[in-house]
Design an enzyme around this catalytic site. Structure first.
Site, PDB file in Angstrom:
ATOM      1  N   HIS A  35      33.295  39.055  38.044  1.00 44.34           N
ATOM      2  CA  HIS A  35      32.467  38.854  39.242  1.00 44.34           C
ATOM      3  C   HIS A  35      33.377  38.582  40.440  1.00 44.34           C
ATOM      4  CE1 HIS A  35      28.790  37.393  36.654  1.00 44.34           C
ATOM      5  NE2 HIS A  35      29.017  38.690  36.554  1.00 44.34           N
ATOM      6  N   PHE A  36      34.158  39.563  40.831  1.00 44.64           N
ATOM      7  CA  PHE A  36      35.192  39.359  41.844  1.00 44.64           C
ATOM      8  C   PHE A  36      34.589  39.363  43.247  1.00 44.64           C
ATOM      9  CE2 PHE A  36      36.975  42.137  38.430  1.00 44.64           C
ATOM     10  CZ  PHE A  36      37.599  41.123  37.724  1.00 44.64           C
TER      11      PHE A  36
END
Length: 524
Positions: free
Chosen positions: A462-463
């Protein structure tokens, strides 16, 4: 050289939504450049087969630099590299950012991004089929269903176990913050939803949106402080295309800062070291990179095999706080009701980290008696960065989530693993003959458990944050998503998120694409 009104770099969650909405302008000519391919395997459509997509050509399969907070281990970081981007590989959970998350964005300089400001754009993307959330959208492109409709006994057992321990039961994580329940998921007619089928394919059918796959953007063309086009590689050839109105970068929180830096937009000191001429002095490019840290485990083994998967296998979860009186949950524990990873997968990951060579993915689900908890820290304190390793656009950047840099992150992950072990120890799971096989009984005291966490923490993929929105000196885009100091250029993807939501990120990134389209249309 071709000309378009708008060039969108990246066909992921935000890029596809943006293409669909800009395509509503009948006279607009829109080009989407996608580095990945369009030939997607059957596993993309089948919700429970997401494990087969990792470490394939659909995965950028980044490796972080060694992480001091994790004993100098490297972390495998998956990211979608295909038509549909990350939407082609994610787990399909449909969870919005919490109202408090969004209000915090607005409070810290992202004016117009409070929950009330963006709620209409969440609703615009949603077609939720049940009525568990009174603010859910109806009739939007993405079909949202209750995972309970395809759930099975093991997932229900997880819910029963949490209720046995005193956790409240919730009907919809987008209506209630804390508790255990079934996820809502982006699945339509039993197949993966997301932006590919909901936004991109309908956009392409209009005729004014063009998609070029296998097209890796290498540089933004800047003339007199204005972005006028994109240079890219396709079929081994260098090509250029010009934008008469705008270029919108939607490459994600790793590739977007990389493209900006290759184009001379970033920290002058870093660019000068690689001999890249500076076109815009923006020291925040690549900074503030962060992610939800994830632990794969605990793993439990049942006395008998579980039911075959039908949904996305990640159907249920518990959102909770690590301390009383928290306004948003900082802990998320999901259950995968059949463990999709076995020893072969982790051997592959280690081999890749050691050699950097492509390797074959795991093609089949492993032992059907195994189940897997996924504790994710959804309010991390650690912050990292993305930096160019080379001026060669084909070389991956150096990335660091600085996982575990802040000791409180590790403290809270330990808390989550303890909760997951308690869930496995309930009467509800005893009826399935469950016993823990990892960490296992040899990991008993707090010191041993903390070391196990350090050894097993990785990425939730989940960058966010590396081209953050705001008004401070490290902000890369303003609240209308325009890149500071460069006309004709916006960014719309997870990189603009200033602080990660305490929830899975896909739905919020689609919302960002919807919002970007509205900003652009308002200026035409």
């Amino acid at each position: 050289m071709d000309n378009f009104d708008f060039i969108i770099v990246g066909s992921g969650a935000a890029g596809s939504a943006l293409a669909y909405r800009l395509g509503e302008l009948p006279d607009a000519r829109i080009l989407i450049l996608e580095a990945g391919g369009s030939d997607l395997p059957e596993a993309v459509e089948i919700p429970w087969r997401w494990n087969e997509l990792l470490l394939t050509e659909l995965d950028w399969a980044y490796n972080s630099v060694p992480q001091p907070g994790l004993g100098n281990r490297q972390v495998y970081c998956a990211a979608g590299r295909a038509t549909g981007g990350g939407s082609a590989v994610y787990h399909m959970m449909h969870v919005r950012a919490r109202p408090e998350d969004l209000d915090n964005w607005a409070y810290n300089g992202c004016l117009g991004w409070s929950f009330q400001d963006v709620l209409p754009f969440y609703q615009k993307l949603e077609n939720q089929l049940d009525d568990t959330n009174p603010t859910a959208g109806k009739g939007g492109p993405i079909t949202v269903v209750n995972a309970r409709d395809t759930g099975n006994r093991i997932s229900q057992t997880f819910i029963d176990a949490c209720v046995e321990l005193g956790y409240p039961l919730v009907d919809d994580f987008n209506a209630s913050h804390f508790g255990v329940g079934w996820h809502h998921v982006d699945i339509r007619d039993g197949k993966r939803g997301g932006v590919l089928t909901s936004y991109l394919q309908p956009a392409l059918s209009r005729g004014n949106v063009t998609l070029e796959t296998g097209a890796r953007a290498t540089k933004l063309m800047i003339e007199d402080n204005r972005c006028v086009g994109v240079e890219y590689l396709a079929d081994g050839q260098h090509r250029t295309v010009r934008a008469d109105r705008e270029v919108i970068v939607c490459c994600g929180a790793i590739e977007s800062p990389k493209l900006l830096m290759l184009s001379g937009i970033g920290n002058p000191e870093q660019l000068n070291r690689l001999g890249i001429p500076v076109t815009a002095d923006l020291p925040g490019v690549g900074e503030n990179f962060h992610d939800h840290p994830l632990v794969i485990g605990p793993v439990g083994k049942m006395a008998e095999p579980g039911e075959d998967p039908r949904g996305n296998m990640t159907e249920v979860g518990l959102f909770w706080g690590s301390a009383p009186a928290m306004t948003v949950p900082d802990l998320e524990i999901c259950l995968v009701h059949r463990a999709p990873f076995g020893e072969a997968f982790f051997t592959n990951v280690v081999k890749r980290l050691q050699t950097g060579q492509p390797i074959q993915p795991v093609q089949q689900l492993v032992d059907p008696t195994l189940i897997l908890s996924l504790p994710g820290l959804v309010v991390p304190r650690s912050r990292g960065w993305v930096r160019l390793r080379s001026s060669d656009p084909t070389v991956p950047p150096d990335i660091s989530g600085n996982y575990g840099e802040e000791p409180s992150d590790i403290d809270r992950i330990v808390t989550m693993v303890k909760i997951a072990r308690e869930i496995y120890g309930t009467k509800a799971f005893a009826e399935l003959g469950l016993h823990e096989v990892s960490p296992g009984p040899e990991v008993g005291d707090d010191a041993q458990l903390r070391q196990w966490v350090v050894n097993n923490t990785g990425s939730y993929y989940h960058f966010v944050g590396s081209c953050k929105m705001g008004l401070d000196r490290l902000a890369v885009v303003d609240p209308q998503l325009k890149v500071r100091g460069v006309d004709g250029l916006r960014i719309a993807d997870g990189s603009v998120i200033p602080t990660i939501p305490s929830a899975n990120t896909h739905t919020t990134i689609v919302m960002i694409g919807e919002r970007a389209a509205e900003f652009i249309k308002a200026e035409i």
